[in-house]
Design a protein around this motif. Structure first.
Motif, PDB file in Angstrom:
ATOM      1  N   TRP A  31       0.816  -1.200   0.000  1.00  0.00           N
ATOM      2  CA  TRP A  31       0.000   0.000   0.000  1.00  0.00           C
ATOM      3  C   TRP A  31       0.858   1.262   0.000  1.00  0.00           C
ATOM      4  CZ3 TRP A  31      -3.576   2.853  -1.369  1.00  0.00           C
ATOM      5  CH2 TRP A  31      -3.899   4.037  -0.717  1.00  0.00           C
ATOM      6  N   ASN A  32       1.924   1.282   0.797  1.00  0.00           N
ATOM      7  CA  ASN A  32       2.787   2.466   0.849  1.00  0.00           C
ATOM      8  C   ASN A  32       3.505   2.704  -0.472  1.00  0.00           C
ATOM      9  OD1 ASN A  32       2.155   3.302   3.437  1.00  0.00           O
ATOM     10  ND2 ASN A  32       3.731   2.020   4.397  1.00  0.00           N
ATOM     11  N   GLU A  33       3.906   1.617  -1.128  1.00  0.00           N
ATOM     12  CA  GLU A  33       4.557   1.772  -2.433  1.00  0.00           C
ATOM     13  C   GLU A  33       3.595   2.396  -3.437  1.00  0.00           C
ATOM     14  OE1 GLU A  33       7.719  -1.976  -2.323  1.00  0.00           O
ATOM     15  OE2 GLU A  33       5.694  -2.257  -3.153  1.00  0.00           O
ATOM     16  N   TYR A  34       2.344   1.930  -3.427  1.00  0.00           N
ATOM     17  CA  TYR A  34       1.377   2.490  -4.364  1.00  0.00           C
ATOM     18  C   TYR A  34       1.109   3.959  -4.053  1.00  0.00           C
ATOM     19  CZ  TYR A  34      -2.658   3.708  -7.035  1.00  0.00           C
ATOM     20  OH  TYR A  34      -3.491   4.372  -7.907  1.00  0.00           O
ATOM     21  N   GLN A  35       0.946   4.285  -2.767  1.00  0.00           N
ATOM     22  CA  GLN A  35       0.713   5.679  -2.382  1.00  0.00           C
ATOM     23  C   GLN A  35       1.781   6.599  -2.945  1.00  0.00           C
ATOM     24  OE1 GLN A  35      -0.900   7.525   1.425  1.00  0.00           O
ATOM     25  NE2 GLN A  35      -0.015   5.606   2.167  1.00  0.00           N
ATOM     26  N   ARG A  36       3.042   6.220  -2.735  1.00  0.00           N
ATOM     27  CA  ARG A  36       4.148   7.054  -3.231  1.00  0.00           C
ATOM     28  C   ARG A  36       4.110   7.151  -4.743  1.00  0.00           C
ATOM     29  NH1 ARG A  36       6.960   4.333   0.964  1.00  0.00           N
ATOM     30  NH2 ARG A  36       7.726   2.787  -0.522  1.00  0.00           N
ATOM     31  N   TRP A  37       3.877   6.010  -5.394  1.00  0.00           N
ATOM     32  CA  TRP A  37       3.852   5.990  -6.865  1.00  0.00           C
ATOM     33  C   TRP A  37       2.768   6.922  -7.400  1.00  0.00           C
ATOM     34  CZ3 TRP A  37       0.022   4.456 -10.367  1.00  0.00           C
ATOM     35  CH2 TRP A  37       0.438   4.376 -11.707  1.00  0.00           C
ATOM     36  N   TRP A  38       1.553   6.831  -6.888  1.00  0.00           N
ATOM     37  CA  TRP A  38       0.454   7.647  -7.409  1.00  0.00           C
ATOM     38  C   TRP A  38       0.701   9.124  -7.145  1.00  0.00           C
ATOM     39  CZ3 TRP A  38      -3.084   7.595 -10.877  1.00  0.00           C
ATOM     40  CH2 TRP A  38      -4.101   8.556 -10.854  1.00  0.00           C
ATOM     41  N   ARG A  39       1.190   9.451  -5.959  1.00  0.00           N
ATOM     42  CA  ARG A  39       1.450  10.853  -5.649  1.00  0.00           C
ATOM     43  C   ARG A  39       2.503  11.441  -6.582  1.00  0.00           C
ATOM     44  NH1 ARG A  39       0.885   9.858   0.861  1.00  0.00           N
ATOM     45  NH2 ARG A  39      -1.201  10.773   1.052  1.00  0.00           N
ATOM     46  N   MET A  40       3.484  10.647  -6.948  1.00  0.00           N
ATOM     47  CA  MET A  40       4.503  11.150  -7.865  1.00  0.00           C
ATOM     48  C   MET A  40       3.937  11.335  -9.278  1.00  0.00           C
ATOM     49  SD  MET A  40       7.118  11.801  -6.083  1.00  0.00           S
ATOM     50  CE  MET A  40       5.956  12.192  -4.744  1.00  0.00           C
ATOM     51  N   GLN A  41       2.998  10.473  -9.683  1.00  0.00           N
ATOM     52  CA  GLN A  41       2.370  10.642 -11.001  1.00  0.00           C
ATOM     53  C   GLN A  41       1.570  11.942 -11.037  1.00  0.00           C
ATOM     54  OE1 GLN A  41       3.678   8.247 -12.917  1.00  0.00           O
ATOM     55  NE2 GLN A  41       4.383   7.482 -10.924  1.00  0.00           N
ATOM     56  N   LEU A  42       0.837  12.221  -9.962  1.00  0.00           N
ATOM     57  CA  LEU A  42       0.104  13.482  -9.881  1.00  0.00           C
ATOM     58  C   LEU A  42       1.061  14.670  -9.902  1.00  0.00           C
ATOM     59  CD1 LEU A  42      -2.625  12.805  -7.152  1.00  0.00           C
ATOM     60  CD2 LEU A  42      -2.969  13.029  -9.620  1.00  0.00           C
ATOM     61  N   ALA A  43       2.151  14.519  -9.170  1.00  0.00           N
ATOM     62  CA  ALA A  43       3.123  15.613  -9.079  1.00  0.00           C
ATOM     63  C   ALA A  43       3.693  15.951 -10.450  1.00  0.00           C
ATOM     64  CB  ALA A  43       4.244  15.230  -8.115  1.00  0.00           C
ATOM     65  N   TRP A  44       4.007  14.950 -11.249  1.00  0.00           N
ATOM     66  CA  TRP A  44       4.529  15.179 -12.605  1.00  0.00           C
ATOM     67  C   TRP A  44       3.566  16.066 -13.389  1.00  0.00           C
ATOM     68  CZ3 TRP A  44       8.783  12.900 -15.440  1.00  0.00           C
ATOM     69  CH2 TRP A  44       8.752  13.138 -16.806  1.00  0.00           C
ATOM     70  N   LEU A  45       2.273  15.725 -13.336  1.00  0.00           N
ATOM     71  CA  LEU A  45       1.265  16.482 -14.076  1.00  0.00           C
ATOM     72  C   LEU A  45       1.192  17.927 -13.593  1.00  0.00           C
ATOM     73  CD1 LEU A  45      -1.036  16.481 -16.148  1.00  0.00           C
ATOM     74  CD2 LEU A  45      -2.567  15.741 -14.314  1.00  0.00           C
ATOM     75  N   LEU A  46       1.194  18.117 -12.284  1.00  0.00           N
ATOM     76  CA  LEU A  46       1.094  19.464 -11.724  1.00  0.00           C
ATOM     77  C   LEU A  46       2.306  20.317 -12.086  1.00  0.00           C
ATOM     78  CD1 LEU A  46      -0.288  18.521  -8.201  1.00  0.00           C
ATOM     79  CD2 LEU A  46      -1.559  19.610 -10.065  1.00  0.00           C
ATOM     80  N   LEU A  47       3.480  19.717 -12.025  1.00  0.00           N
ATOM     81  CA  LEU A  47       4.702  20.448 -12.377  1.00  0.00           C
ATOM     82  C   LEU A  47       4.715  20.823 -13.859  1.00  0.00           C
ATOM     83  CD1 LEU A  47       7.204  18.298 -10.302  1.00  0.00           C
ATOM     84  CD2 LEU A  47       6.638  20.695  -9.852  1.00  0.00           C
ATOM     85  N   MET A  48       4.237  19.900 -14.702  1.00  0.00           N
ATOM     86  CA  MET A  48       4.168  20.185 -16.132  1.00  0.00           C
ATOM     87  C   MET A  48       3.198  21.324 -16.422  1.00  0.00           C
ATOM     88  SD  MET A  48       6.230  18.390 -18.041  1.00  0.00           S
ATOM     89  CE  MET A  48       5.490  18.449 -19.667  1.00  0.00           C
ATOM     90  N   LYS A  49       2.215  21.490 -15.558  1.00  0.00           N
ATOM     91  CA  LYS A  49       1.254  22.579 -15.727  1.00  0.00           C
ATOM     92  C   LYS A  49       1.805  23.909 -15.220  1.00  0.00           C
ATOM     93  CE  LYS A  49      -3.054  19.917 -15.644  1.00  0.00           C
ATOM     94  NZ  LYS A  49      -4.314  19.664 -14.900  1.00  0.00           N
ATOM     95  N   GLY A  50       2.957  23.857 -14.511  1.00  0.00           N
ATOM     96  CA  GLY A  50       3.578  25.086 -14.048  1.00  0.00           C
ATOM     97  C   GLY A  50       3.433  25.370 -12.570  1.00  0.00           C
ATOM     98  N   ASP A  51       2.828  24.447 -11.797  1.00  0.00           N
ATOM     99  CA  ASP A  51       2.727  24.657 -10.353  1.00  0.00           C
ATOM    100  C   ASP A  51       4.121  24.664  -9.735  1.00  0.00           C
ATOM    101  OD1 ASP A  51       0.066  24.485 -10.913  1.00  0.00           O
ATOM    102  OD2 ASP A  51      -0.392  22.971  -9.404  1.00  0.00           O
TER     103      ASP A  51
END
Length: 289
Positions: A232-252
């Motif tokens: 569960w912890n591995e998945y949590q980290r993985w998903w949060r990093m996928q979201l982070a990539w998108l947000l950073l690409m948007k300029g956040d």
């Protein structure tokens, strides 16, 4: 409430048709770009597909998807001594010709590798098969619009291609047994994952996620590992990093992104991001400018 929808939105995929022609004579079409996600649709006639030492007959309405394009070739079913001819499918039909629509799929997000890694080398859906399911009506529209020349036609065909790709992927993933997509489709794990996806900034302990699934912590931990292949912890980290990539690409900003995905420390977030993608969060944000 499907976490799979959240994943698909992350990808920001697009489809571009690079070939929509009719061919006849002594013709052959080889792979377009090794490693590129693509599909070929026979719009009329028939042809042979040669791939991985196998030969497959493709007929009108059949479609083959390559998650990562392999060396392959498309050629006539019957040899011809006539020279190759090629014209738009909207032109007068050439004798004994085959219509082929070929498209490539692009992804803006690095999360696409997780999807492509779970797919077979190639997937064929026959026009008259029971497996065609939900794909068939969209394919019918794609076939119809591929033969029409008019304003906006190319854009319509590209958008329909995106839908066809997603439907083929969904069909393939319904057969998976052990990966995050199997967890997304699981009747116990899926709804709990959806709840997590709605509030990734919260601290989701094993106790909290198992409560969402209405099972004990130990049961959830065992089930999640068995179905997804991750803790569960591995998945949590993985998903949060996928979201982070998108947000950073948007300029956040890096700090804003860290808070949105559940990190209170920019330094801790940056380390986790670099570990996941082997590139810094700052570098991804600079690409957005």
């Amino acid at each position: 409430m499907f976490p799979f929808d959240d994943y698909f939105r992350l990808l920001q995929l697009s489809c571009t048709v690079y070939h929509n022609q009719q061919v006849c004579g002594d013709w052959v079409l080889n792979e377009h770009r090794i490693g590129q996600t693509c599909f070929h649709l026979v719009t009329f006639g028939q042809c042979d597909l040669e791939v991985n030492g196998q030969q497959e007959l493709l007929e009108a309405g059949d479609i083959v998807l390559f998650p990562r394009e392999l060396p392959h070739r498309l050629r006539p079913v019957r040899p011809s001594a006539a020279p190759m001819q090629q014209q738009p499918v909207t032109a007068a039909r050439l004798p004994e010709s085959t219509g082929l629509l070929c498209a490539e799929i692009q992804f803006e997000h690095a999360a696409s590798t997780t999807l492509l890694d779970t797919m077979p080398d190639y997937l064929i859906i026959r026009a008259d098969s029971t497996e065609a399911g939900d794909v068939r009506p969209v394919l019918t529209e794609l076939l119809r619009h591929s033969l029409i020349s008019g304003p906006g036609g190319a854009v319509i065909v590209d958008r329909l291609g995106e839908v066809v790709f997603m439907l083929m992927v969904r069909q393939a993933l319904e057969q998976t047994q052990t990966d995050v997509f199997a967890a997304y489709l699981h009747p116990v794990l899926g709804p709990a994952l959806y709840a997590f996806h709605q509030s990734p900034d919260q601290a989701w302990t094993l106790a909290e996620i198992s409560t969402q699934a209405h099972v004990s912590r130990a049961s959830y931990a065992r089930l999640f590992k068995r179905i997804s292949g991750k803790t569960w912890n591995e998945y949590q980290r993985w998903w949060r990093m996928q979201l982070a990539w998108l947000l950073l690409m948007k300029g956040d900003s890096v700090m804003s992104t860290a808070l949105t995905v559940g990190y209170q420390s920019e330094a801790a977030f940056s380390r986790a991001f670099k570990h996941q993608f082997s590139i810094s969060a700052g570098e991804i944000r600079r690409r957005s400018k």
